[in-house]
Design a protein around this motif. Structure first.
Motif, PDB file in Angstrom:
ATOM      1  N   LYS A  30     -13.311  -5.289  42.826  1.00 35.71           N
ATOM      2  CA  LYS A  30     -13.698  -6.499  43.540  1.00 35.71           C
ATOM      3  C   LYS A  30     -13.145  -6.532  44.955  1.00 35.71           C
ATOM      4  CE  LYS A  30     -14.186  -9.380  39.409  1.00 35.71           C
ATOM      5  NZ  LYS A  30     -13.722 -10.604  38.703  1.00 35.71           N
ATOM      6  N   ARG A  52     -18.515  -6.488  51.968  1.00 40.15           N
ATOM      7  CA  ARG A  52     -19.260  -7.667  52.421  1.00 40.15           C
ATOM      8  C   ARG A  52     -18.742  -8.172  53.764  1.00 40.15           C
ATOM      9  NH1 ARG A  52     -19.633 -10.601  46.470  1.00 40.15           N
ATOM     10  NH2 ARG A  52     -21.770  -9.918  45.973  1.00 40.15           N
ATOM     11  N   GLU A  85     -24.262  -8.874  52.973  1.00 38.15           N
ATOM     12  CA  GLU A  85     -24.706  -8.821  51.574  1.00 38.15           C
ATOM     13  C   GLU A  85     -25.628  -7.652  51.277  1.00 38.15           C
ATOM     14  OE1 GLU A  85     -23.696 -10.767  49.108  1.00 38.15           O
ATOM     15  OE2 GLU A  85     -22.362 -11.897  50.441  1.00 38.15           O
ATOM     16  N   LYS A 124     -23.902  -3.724  41.141  1.00 34.19           N
ATOM     17  CA  LYS A 124     -24.572  -4.970  40.756  1.00 34.19           C
ATOM     18  C   LYS A 124     -24.851  -5.837  41.962  1.00 34.19           C
ATOM     19  CE  LYS A 124     -24.257  -8.784  37.455  1.00 34.19           C
ATOM     20  NZ  LYS A 124     -23.439  -9.403  36.386  1.00 34.19           N
ATOM     21  N   ALA A 125     -23.952  -5.785  42.946  1.00 39.15           N
ATOM     22  CA  ALA A 125     -24.113  -6.592  44.156  1.00 39.15           C
ATOM     23  C   ALA A 125     -24.939  -5.888  45.228  1.00 39.15           C
ATOM     24  CB  ALA A 125     -22.738  -6.948  44.726  1.00 39.15           C
TER      25      ALA A 125
END
Length: 488
Positions: free
Chosen positions: A132, A139, A144, A160-161
């Protein structure tokens, strides 16, 4: 199972920033593990500090290692297909960022070496850039929208992001999980090491050296004794498995030097076709089996194997860096195999045999060293990396090695004339044919070395080379005839 479709290669997606992981992705190796090995090699006492550094957190742990390890990235193995892909994307104007949990000093050195990255995100003494925390850093840097290239389950939250994923050497399980989360822009499949790679890593061909264990059985002419022969076979596998374990440790210890060597750079650990943790696990298993087999034979043989492991470890970690001491140690390790064979079957060892073996193996060890220097000289090098030898030393090493070979022949000649030999052999005079064979065979090895044709360990070469095989068989036959047949 539903899988996401591949990412279309349109103009919009081509310019989405590309984030690249380092360990296991850009390079198949783990720079932290290699840094720890390098740290211990530079200063073994620092190895005792590792648990205390870990108590301060992984960020401090990595920082302490990186500042002391003097880690070099120039010869790291890189995934060339991925590097080529990154270069092509770079030419299109795509922004490429290196984001890694490795320490910043290592990451920046890699970025400088490859010249591919617009910026670097990495761990420092305050934060460990993983999971994370890495996602947050990405980011903050690109926003994003990004594509992420990784290899492990730890990368799943980032995939996933991400807009899309690039899978690099990912396992089938990780690959399936990633496909459920995001489109796949590109995949570079994992190449699992096959049997041939493992045979090279364990250096099975070097097991041939352990045939020296059978020498006492042959010189005592007890090779038809089933019990002793079985014992020697078990002893052979005990020594061979222990040797393979030490070869793995030696290769890990010598990674940087091997990567600078014209031939050793292709070894499985040097090119990272086998991971370091896997190699350590296999080595530990092989050593445990070897020790159990040795204990099964006898306490004496178990101690001989422990002595061999101790001496070969001392050679690999320290002594091989010192000129001539390394070849003396190699000759003693060869001789130790003969002694171990004698201990395994409780046969006394002749002083003639020990003197002969020390001289001949000293010569063969010098063959190996000279062949390396010849190879280095052929590519314009001046010195052997990690060893105190220079190409100019050949002027001394040639006569030293050939002189040791001739000393072995002289010892053998004196052995023929000894009273104990005359008593044990029916036709001892036939052993002079063995002496002539030794002169030819040793001379042949040195000529091959001078020509740059000695690409293997000399004992391994002898078993591959047809001329050597014929000569050795002829010498064995002459020995058998001298022992059992009366001539004139």
């Amino acid at each position: 199972m539903n899988q996401s479709p591949s990412l279309p290669l349109n103009t919009e997606n081509e310019y989405i920033p590309l984030i690249i992981d380092l360990d296991g992705t850009l390079t198949p190796t783990d720079t932290l593990i290699e840094s720890i090995i390098r740290l211990i090699k530079n200063n073994p006492l620092d190895g005792l500090k590792l648990p205390f550094w870990m108590l301060s957190g992984r960020a401090v742990f990595k920082s302490n290692i990186a500042t002391r390890a003097d880690f070099s990235v120039e010869n790291l193995p890189y995934r060339q297909p991925l590097v080529d892909y990154l270069r092509s994307e770079k030419e299109k104007g795509r922004r490429i960022i290196l984001a890694t949990a490795a320490h910043r000093s290592i990451a920046e050195s890699v970025a400088k070496h490859l010249g591919l990255f617009d910026s670097v995100l990495a761990s420092d003494e305050k934060r460990n850039l993983k999971g994370k925390i890495k996602l947050e850093a990405i980011r903050e840097t690109v926003g994003e929208r990004f594509v992420y290239a990784g290899d492990s389950a730890a990368d799943l939250p980032i995939w996933k992001a991400a807009e899309a994923a690039i899978l690099v050497g990912a396992s089938s399980q990780v690959s399936k999980a990633a496909r459920r989360m995001t489109p796949i822009e590109r995949e570079f499949p994992r190449i699992n090491p096959g049997g041939i790679v493992w045979l090279r890593a364990l250096r099975i061909h070097q097991w041939l050296k352990n045939l020296l264990l059978f020498v006492p059985l042959l010189t005592a002419f007890s090779f038809l004794d089933g019990s002793k022969l079985t014992t020697m076979i078990v002893a052979f596998f005990a020594f061979s498995l222990a040797a393979s374990a030490t070869y793995v440790v030696n290769d890990l210890w010598d990674l940087e030097n091997d990567r600078s060597h014209p031939r050793k750079r292709n070894r499985p650990f040097a090119n990272a076709s086998i991971t370091i943790p896997t190699g350590i696990t296999v080595a530990a298993g092989a050593m445990m089996v070897a020790l159990m087999l040795a204990a099964f034979i006898s306490n004496g043989f178990f101690l001989m194997l422990l002595l061999y492991i101790t001496l070969t470890s001392a050679y690999s970690w320290v002594l091989k860096e010192y000129v001539l001491i390394d070849v003396v140690m190699l000759s003693l390790l060869y001789t130790l195999r003969i002694l171990a064979g004698a201990v395994a079957i409780s046969i006394p060892t002749s002083s003639w045999l020990l003197a002969f073996s020390v001289f001949i193996f000293f010569s063969l060890a010098l063959v190996k060293r000279c062949s390396e220097l010849v190879s280095i000289g052929q590519i314009g090098g001046e010195a052997a990396r990690g060893r105190d030898y220079r190409v100019t030393d050949l002027i001394v090493l040639w006569p030293l090695g050939i002189g040791a070979a001739l000393c072995a022949v002289v010892v053998f000649g004196l052995f023929i004339s000894a009273a104990e030999t005359q008593a044990r052999y029916v036709s001892a005079q036939l052993l002079w044919f063995v002496a002539i064979g030794l002169i030819y065979w040793l001379g042949r090895l040195w000529i091959k070395t001078a020509r740059g044709e000695m690409h293997d360990d000399p004992l391994v070469f002898a078993l591959k080379d047809s001329g050597s095989r014929m000569t050795i068989l002829a010498m064995l036959l002459a020995t058998l005839v001298a022992h059992s047949i009366h001539i004139g």
